[in-house]
Design a protein around this motif. Sequence first.
Motif, PDB file in Angstrom:
ATOM      1  N   ILE A  43      73.022  87.384  -5.758  1.00  0.00           N
ATOM      2  CA  ILE A  43      73.144  87.366  -4.293  1.00  0.00           C
ATOM      3  C   ILE A  43      72.468  86.129  -3.720  1.00  0.00           C
ATOM      4  O   ILE A  43      73.023  85.448  -2.852  1.00  0.00           O
ATOM      5  CB  ILE A  43      72.575  88.664  -3.678  1.00  0.00           C
ATOM      6  N   LEU A  44      71.277  85.825  -4.202  1.00  0.00           N
ATOM      7  CA  LEU A  44      70.583  84.612  -3.737  1.00  0.00           C
ATOM      8  C   LEU A  44      71.418  83.361  -3.979  1.00  0.00           C
ATOM      9  O   LEU A  44      71.474  82.464  -3.134  1.00  0.00           O
ATOM     10  CB  LEU A  44      69.243  84.458  -4.461  1.00  0.00           C
ATOM     11  N   ALA A  45      72.060  83.307  -5.129  1.00  0.00           N
ATOM     12  CA  ALA A  45      72.832  82.118  -5.499  1.00  0.00           C
ATOM     13  C   ALA A  45      74.066  81.928  -4.632  1.00  0.00           C
ATOM     14  O   ALA A  45      74.613  80.818  -4.578  1.00  0.00           O
ATOM     15  CB  ALA A  45      73.233  82.197  -6.964  1.00  0.00           C
ATOM     16  N   GLN A  46      74.498  82.967  -3.926  1.00  0.00           N
ATOM     17  CA  GLN A  46      75.669  82.846  -3.060  1.00  0.00           C
ATOM     18  C   GLN A  46      75.350  82.094  -1.773  1.00  0.00           C
ATOM     19  O   GLN A  46      76.261  81.717  -1.035  1.00  0.00           O
ATOM     20  CB  GLN A  46      76.236  84.238  -2.726  1.00  0.00           C
ATOM     21  N   LEU A  56      67.259  88.765   2.318  1.00  0.00           N
ATOM     22  CA  LEU A  56      67.579  89.241   0.982  1.00  0.00           C
ATOM     23  C   LEU A  56      67.458  90.755   0.909  1.00  0.00           C
ATOM     24  O   LEU A  56      68.336  91.438   0.380  1.00  0.00           O
ATOM     25  CB  LEU A  56      66.659  88.581  -0.055  1.00  0.00           C
ATOM     26  N   ALA A  57      66.371  91.287   1.456  1.00  0.00           N
ATOM     27  CA  ALA A  57      66.157  92.733   1.451  1.00  0.00           C
ATOM     28  C   ALA A  57      67.295  93.447   2.172  1.00  0.00           C
ATOM     29  O   ALA A  57      67.818  94.454   1.681  1.00  0.00           O
ATOM     30  CB  ALA A  57      64.816  93.072   2.096  1.00  0.00           C
ATOM     31  N   VAL A  85      59.782  78.154   6.091  1.00  0.00           N
ATOM     32  CA  VAL A  85      60.749  78.165   7.186  1.00  0.00           C
ATOM     33  C   VAL A  85      60.090  77.450   8.355  1.00  0.00           C
ATOM     34  O   VAL A  85      59.045  77.883   8.844  1.00  0.00           O
ATOM     35  CB  VAL A  85      61.145  79.611   7.569  1.00  0.00           C
ATOM     36  N   ALA A  86      60.686  76.349   8.787  1.00  0.00           N
ATOM     37  CA  ALA A  86      60.074  75.491   9.811  1.00  0.00           C
ATOM     38  C   ALA A  86      59.815  76.229  11.117  1.00  0.00           C
ATOM     39  O   ALA A  86      58.813  75.965  11.783  1.00  0.00           O
ATOM     40  CB  ALA A  86      60.972  74.280  10.060  1.00  0.00           C
ATOM     41  N   THR A  87      60.668  77.168  11.464  1.00  0.00           N
ATOM     42  CA  THR A  87      60.537  77.844  12.755  1.00  0.00           C
ATOM     43  C   THR A  87      59.617  79.065  12.726  1.00  0.00           C
ATOM     44  O   THR A  87      59.319  79.631  13.772  1.00  0.00           O
ATOM     45  CB  THR A  87      61.927  78.297  13.253  1.00  0.00           C
ATOM     46  N   ASP A  88      59.167  79.466  11.537  1.00  0.00           N
ATOM     47  CA  ASP A  88      58.314  80.651  11.426  1.00  0.00           C
ATOM     48  C   ASP A  88      57.425  80.512  10.193  1.00  0.00           C
ATOM     49  O   ASP A  88      57.872  80.690   9.067  1.00  0.00           O
ATOM     50  CB  ASP A  88      59.179  81.915  11.316  1.00  0.00           C
ATOM     51  N   ARG A  89      56.169  80.218  10.415  1.00  0.00           N
ATOM     52  CA  ARG A  89      55.233  79.989   9.303  1.00  0.00           C
ATOM     53  C   ARG A  89      55.024  81.215   8.422  1.00  0.00           C
ATOM     54  O   ARG A  89      54.573  81.100   7.293  1.00  0.00           O
ATOM     55  CB  ARG A  89      53.883  79.525   9.844  1.00  0.00           C
ATOM     56  N   ARG A  90      55.326  82.388   8.950  1.00  0.00           N
ATOM     57  CA  ARG A  90      55.129  83.610   8.167  1.00  0.00           C
ATOM     58  C   ARG A  90      56.249  83.816   7.162  1.00  0.00           C
ATOM     59  O   ARG A  90      56.116  84.590   6.229  1.00  0.00           O
ATOM     60  CB  ARG A  90      55.055  84.828   9.087  1.00  0.00           C
ATOM     61  N   GLN A  91      57.355  83.149   7.348  1.00  0.00           N
ATOM     62  CA  GLN A  91      58.531  83.334   6.501  1.00  0.00           C
ATOM     63  C   GLN A  91      58.652  82.228   5.458  1.00  0.00           C
ATOM     64  O   GLN A  91      58.207  81.107   5.677  1.00  0.00           O
ATOM     65  CB  GLN A  91      59.813  83.307   7.356  1.00  0.00           C
ATOM     66  N   VAL A  92      59.258  82.582   4.327  1.00  0.00           N
ATOM     67  CA  VAL A  92      59.646  81.587   3.334  1.00  0.00           C
ATOM     68  C   VAL A  92      61.112  81.812   3.017  1.00  0.00           C
ATOM     69  O   VAL A  92      61.624  82.925   3.131  1.00  0.00           O
ATOM     70  CB  VAL A  92      58.807  81.663   2.030  1.00  0.00           C
ATOM     71  N   ARG A  93      61.752  80.748   2.648  1.00  0.00           N
ATOM     72  CA  ARG A  93      63.156  80.807   2.245  1.00  0.00           C
ATOM     73  C   ARG A  93      63.178  80.751   0.724  1.00  0.00           C
ATOM     74  O   ARG A  93      62.523  79.912   0.115  1.00  0.00           O
ATOM     75  CB  ARG A  93      63.903  79.627   2.858  1.00  0.00           C
ATOM     76  N   ILE A  94      63.933  81.661   0.128  1.00  0.00           N
ATOM     77  CA  ILE A  94      64.070  81.707  -1.319  1.00  0.00           C
ATOM     78  C   ILE A  94      65.365  80.976  -1.677  1.00  0.00           C
ATOM     79  O   ILE A  94      66.443  81.331  -1.193  1.00  0.00           O
ATOM     80  CB  ILE A  94      64.136  83.164  -1.836  1.00  0.00           C
ATOM     81  N   VAL A  95      65.236  79.939  -2.504  1.00  0.00           N
ATOM     82  CA  VAL A  95      66.380  79.109  -2.872  1.00  0.00           C
ATOM     83  C   VAL A  95      66.503  79.110  -4.394  1.00  0.00           C
ATOM     84  O   VAL A  95      65.531  78.853  -5.102  1.00  0.00           O
ATOM     85  CB  VAL A  95      66.202  77.660  -2.360  1.00  0.00           C
ATOM     86  N   VAL A  96      67.703  79.387  -4.882  1.00  0.00           N
ATOM     87  CA  VAL A  96      67.942  79.391  -6.321  1.00  0.00           C
ATOM     88  C   VAL A  96      67.889  77.954  -6.843  1.00  0.00           C
ATOM     89  O   VAL A  96      68.443  77.039  -6.245  1.00  0.00           O
ATOM     90  CB  VAL A  96      69.302  80.049  -6.654  1.00  0.00           C
ATOM     91  N   THR A  97      67.182  77.773  -7.943  1.00  0.00           N
ATOM     92  CA  THR A  97      67.055  76.459  -8.567  1.00  0.00           C
ATOM     93  C   THR A  97      68.260  76.176  -9.464  1.00  0.00           C
ATOM     94  O   THR A  97      69.104  77.049  -9.693  1.00  0.00           O
ATOM     95  CB  THR A  97      65.780  76.391  -9.422  1.00  0.00           C
ATOM     96  N   GLU A  98      68.286  74.986 -10.012  1.00  0.00           N
ATOM     97  CA  GLU A  98      69.348  74.638 -10.959  1.00  0.00           C
ATOM     98  C   GLU A  98      69.308  75.581 -12.157  1.00  0.00           C
ATOM     99  O   GLU A  98      70.349  76.035 -12.647  1.00  0.00           O
ATOM    100  CB  GLU A  98      69.190  73.185 -11.416  1.00  0.00           C
TER     101      GLU A  98
END
Length: 153
Positions: A43-46, A56-57, A85-98
Amino acid sequence: MDASEAMRVNRALNKMSKLYRAAKARKLATLGLHPGQDVLLWILAQEPEGMTVSELAARLGIEPPTATRSLARLEGGGWFRREPVATDRRQVRIVVTEAGHELLPAIEGAWAELAEQAMGDATDEQRELTIIALERANDRLRGLVDEAVLAEE
């Protein structure tokens, strides 16, 4: 449906559920994954830009703390990275690596092998009827349970 038929249906579904999960666990173990982690990565990779833990949740139908724990268990694989996440310091974005993207064909291959093994020598028509019956059963049962229960699968 009489009691005898109900027992057969219940027994078959319970047994299939247990066997499918065990077979899936074995296939995924060769990839360094546990059941559920495959779906999470897929799902993340999509999403090329990634998604927040909350997104994600929501997509998985689980609570954010559960998604956080699942991600923590996957952390050592190098399959994703966390970006602020630039607009919200409490959040992180999870990005699939190579490395995570490279794992996807193996995940999809494991799914295909498992489906093929489960269906065996059924004809195309039998496969289609089986899938339709299972999808209809899922739709009926979905109304009886909380969606959060489904995320545990």
